[in-house]
Design an enzyme around this catalytic site. Sequence first.
Site, mmCIF file in Angstrom:
data_model
loop_
_atom_site.group_PDB
_atom_site.id
_atom_site.type_symbol
_atom_site.label_atom_id
_atom_site.label_comp_id
_atom_site.label_asym_id
_atom_site.label_seq_id
_atom_site.Cartn_x
_atom_site.Cartn_y
_atom_site.Cartn_z
ATOM 1 N N ASP A 32 32.150 36.698 49.001
ATOM 2 C CA ASP A 32 30.961 37.237 48.336
ATOM 3 C C ASP A 32 30.038 37.968 49.302
ATOM 4 O OD1 ASP A 32 31.688 36.488 45.803
ATOM 5 O OD2 ASP A 32 30.512 34.643 45.781
ATOM 6 N N LYS A 35 37.481 40.067 41.803
ATOM 7 C CA LYS A 35 36.162 39.593 41.384
ATOM 8 C C LYS A 35 35.712 40.345 40.125
ATOM 9 C CE LYS A 35 35.395 36.702 44.865
ATOM 10 N NZ LYS A 35 35.038 35.278 44.693
ATOM 11 N N SER A 42 40.020 30.425 44.840
ATOM 12 C CA SER A 42 39.742 29.003 45.044
ATOM 13 C C SER A 42 39.263 28.351 43.748
ATOM 14 C CB SER A 42 38.666 28.830 46.118
ATOM 15 O OG SER A 42 37.431 29.393 45.693
ATOM 16 N N ARG A 82 36.190 44.722 44.388
ATOM 17 C CA ARG A 82 35.022 45.004 45.225
ATOM 18 C C ARG A 82 35.335 45.857 46.451
ATOM 19 N NH1 ARG A 82 31.813 39.270 44.409
ATOM 20 N NH2 ARG A 82 30.703 39.951 42.526
ATOM 21 N N ARG A 122 26.647 42.063 42.540
ATOM 22 C CA ARG A 122 26.572 42.136 44.003
ATOM 23 C C ARG A 122 26.579 43.585 44.503
ATOM 24 N NH1 ARG A 122 25.926 37.262 45.446
ATOM 25 N NH2 ARG A 122 27.040 35.535 44.433
#
Length: 436
Positions: free
Chosen positions: A322, A349, A165, A353, A393
């Site tokens: 996320d 990312k 996005s 991930r 993260r």
Amino acid sequence: MILKVKNVSKIQGKVKAPSSKSYSHRAVILASLAKGESNLYNVLLSEDVKSTLSACESLGAKIINKKDHLQVIGVNGKLHNTSKDFIDLGNSGTSLRLLTSIAGLSDNTVQFSGDDSLLTRPMNPLLNALKDLGVKTESLNGKAPIKVYPGYVGGKISIPGNISSQFISSILISAPLSKDGVCLSVLPEFVSKPYVNMTIDIMEKFGVKIEEFEINKHEDCNKTIKSCSIDQFQIPSAIYQGINYQVEGDYSSASYLLAACAICGGEITVSNLFKDSKQGDKYILNILAKMGCEIESGEDFVKIQSNGKLKGVEVNLSNAPDLILTVAALGCLASGDTLITGVKHGRLKETDRIATSCMELKKLGVDLVEFEDGMLIHGGVNDGIVKSHRDHRLAMAFTLIGLKHNITIKDGEVFNVSYPNFLTSMGEIGVELELK
């Protein structure tokens, strides 16, 4: 450095959510582009946002760090790159993607680079779209380092919506300052749309309105089929206006505080989380409720109560990628199965991930199945040593497992990328973390 949970006492208290990283990036960029002065309050001064701040200064904005806010003197849409070398964006993919389009508005060339991780991020969909808007770029295999030449004309373009996005937000933010304005069509499937809604929201606050339409791909298309719907944005030429703006709290970062309470049991209140927020990661409240927690969402706070007994869930995180790692950690500590789907774009990312989390969770004895767009986790996890892969993260998510098990996280200091006060915030609710 090594990150570990040193001590867990009773989980309770009140804590303020850190400022939104996404809104902080956007606020700094828009204030830098605007006419006049903006005063930005509650900006998150994380490593990523600092990369954006530095880049905006290189492009001509004057930014002064006052005692309680940032004062930004904008360039009135007239960018000029003062850096004679590459602008180093560190690890910030958001900075790279949002600023690449902005760079096309400069009256001279702009070059971006960053760390090894940033140089792996795919950029071709954005670079191809910019070419159709009159912006010439040079890159190595569609990735940074990237050289951007002046010449943003505008026009009518389309871009795939299933990769990032941030490509869409990048064009939306830069489009008002193009010569002719932009008509942007987002081809299905449109993932992470809440981030684009956030972009439109803050653009309007800085004085630029966007017209949004939804059209069918075919005349006989069934509107209930998501893949048939195309989002189209009409962005006329306009100038951003300087304003006073306060950045709201970040649901992505707050998810670790809320999840800690869910796992250990207890009650906490997290302030600076707004009920009417457009952040997609607000979905964490629904997920925790499904897992067995009691959630109260006030106008500017969230209260969570938990008995520590969680049950697995099935969730589609296409609009909240996320949250992948937070939910994966919760799933490991829940009874039953947790199915995460809709996050193929999570592979693009700071790390892949899906792959990295599955790899590290297997080191902890987690029984799981990896899919192209997610994973299935059978509840249960052991002690062990894991790596963050330099992904903030991952580091924070593994501390959640460390609440119940002896977990050592290598390269754990990377939480600074998005949550500089992570250790302090966790301490305020009863979790003592050790970094050495």
